[in-house]
Design a protein around this motif. Sequence first.
Motif, mmCIF file in Angstrom:
data_model
loop_
_atom_site.group_PDB
_atom_site.id
_atom_site.type_symbol
_atom_site.label_atom_id
_atom_site.label_comp_id
_atom_site.label_asym_id
_atom_site.label_seq_id
_atom_site.Cartn_x
_atom_site.Cartn_y
_atom_site.Cartn_z
ATOM 1 N N GLU A 139 -26.736 6.355 17.009
ATOM 2 C CA GLU A 139 -26.587 7.449 18.189
ATOM 3 C C GLU A 139 -26.468 7.003 19.349
ATOM 4 O O GLU A 139 -26.931 7.709 20.427
ATOM 5 N N GLY A 140 -25.798 5.756 19.719
ATOM 6 C CA GLY A 140 -25.604 5.530 21.022
ATOM 7 C C GLY A 140 -26.688 4.790 21.865
ATOM 8 O O GLY A 140 -26.887 4.710 22.938
ATOM 9 N N ARG A 141 -27.912 4.586 21.169
ATOM 10 C CA ARG A 141 -28.978 4.095 21.583
ATOM 11 C C ARG A 141 -28.815 2.880 22.020
ATOM 12 O O ARG A 141 -28.594 1.892 21.155
ATOM 13 N N ALA A 142 -29.630 2.345 23.264
ATOM 14 C CA ALA A 142 -29.601 0.833 23.454
ATOM 15 C C ALA A 142 -30.530 0.292 22.705
ATOM 16 O O ALA A 142 -31.714 0.612 22.416
ATOM 17 N N PRO A 143 -30.543 -0.949 22.666
ATOM 18 C CA PRO A 143 -31.769 -1.701 22.020
ATOM 19 C C PRO A 143 -32.894 -1.943 22.912
ATOM 20 O O PRO A 143 -32.739 -1.918 24.265
ATOM 21 N N ARG A 144 -34.051 -1.977 22.193
ATOM 22 C CA ARG A 144 -35.427 -1.986 23.094
ATOM 23 C C ARG A 144 -35.630 -3.275 23.744
ATOM 24 O O ARG A 144 -34.729 -4.332 23.241
ATOM 25 N N ALA A 162 -36.852 0.035 8.532
ATOM 26 C CA ALA A 162 -36.616 1.200 9.414
ATOM 27 C C ALA A 162 -36.838 0.894 10.890
ATOM 28 O O ALA A 162 -36.076 1.299 11.802
ATOM 29 N N MET A 163 -38.060 0.637 11.198
ATOM 30 C CA MET A 163 -38.585 0.414 12.731
ATOM 31 C C MET A 163 -37.814 -1.028 13.075
ATOM 32 O O MET A 163 -37.128 -0.610 14.441
ATOM 33 N N ARG A 164 -37.452 -1.894 12.455
ATOM 34 C CA ARG A 164 -36.618 -2.906 12.881
ATOM 35 C C ARG A 164 -35.110 -2.508 13.431
ATOM 36 O O ARG A 164 -34.877 -2.874 14.471
ATOM 37 N N LEU A 165 -34.803 -1.795 12.582
ATOM 38 C CA LEU A 165 -33.125 -1.145 13.007
ATOM 39 C C LEU A 165 -33.061 -0.115 14.102
ATOM 40 O O LEU A 165 -32.317 -0.217 14.607
ATOM 41 N N GLU A 166 -34.386 0.551 14.196
ATOM 42 C CA GLU A 166 -34.506 1.469 15.092
ATOM 43 C C GLU A 166 -34.588 0.765 16.508
ATOM 44 O O GLU A 166 -33.982 1.251 17.552
ATOM 45 N N TYR A 167 -35.404 -0.275 16.498
ATOM 46 C CA TYR A 167 -35.589 -1.113 17.726
ATOM 47 C C TYR A 167 -34.147 -1.749 18.314
ATOM 48 O O TYR A 167 -34.002 -2.156 19.334
#
Length: 208
Positions: free
Chosen positions: A64-69, A54-59
Motif C-alpha cells: 500500500e505504498g508504505r516505506a520500509p521502517r 507478517a511483522m517482518r513483511l510489514e516492516y
Amino acid sequence: MYPEYVDFSVDEFPGGLQSCLEAILMVADEPQQADDLARVLAVDRGQVEAVLQAMRLEYEGGQEGRAPRGFELRHTARGWQYGNRSVFGPVVSAFVTGGQMARLSQTALEVLAIIAYKQPITRAQIAAIRGVNSDGVVRALSVRGLVREQGTDEDSRAALLVTTGLFLEKMGLESLDRLPELAPFMPSVGDMVDQTQDGYDTPDSDGV
C-alpha cells in the motif's frame, strides 16, 4: 505445557498477539525462539510463526505504498530479534558519535549509573529496572568507551555489561570502590511509609 504464571490471553491486550510479540522483542537482549515465545504467551507455535513472518513483511514496507521502517525483524538460527536496518547505518553512527550524543543525556546518565552500581548486569536487567528497552543507550555508551561487555550470565547466557577504565577516568575515581554511597540519596523509611499510606488514602492515584 504452558507456564502456571500465564493467567492472561493475548486477545485481552490492544493489538493482540502482534503487539504482545512486539513488546517482548523490544526488551529482549537476545534472539527469541518461536517455541519460547509461544510458551510464554500461551499460544500455538504456528500462530507465533505466522504473526512474526507478517511483522517482518510489514516492516519491510512495499505494501500500500508504505516505506520500509528504520528497523527490521531479523530471523537467524538463534531466533527472532529487532535490529537497525543496515542502510541507515550512517544515520545511526552520526547520532551515536556526535550531534545529540556529544554530551550524555539524562537517559544515558541514568543507564550509566545503573550499570556502574549493579555491574555486571545484562541489558534485560537494565530494561527491567527502567521499565523500557535501553539497547540504543547502551550502544551509545559502548561507542563512547564508557561500558563494555564482559562475560555472560550463567542462566540466560546474555552478555554482561560493566564500566570501563575510561569511565573511572572521567569520573575522577581510582576504583569502583570509590563510587559514592547511594544511601544518602535514598528516601528514609519514614518517607516510604508516608508515601504508602498516601497511596492507600487516594485509591484513584496513578500508583494504583
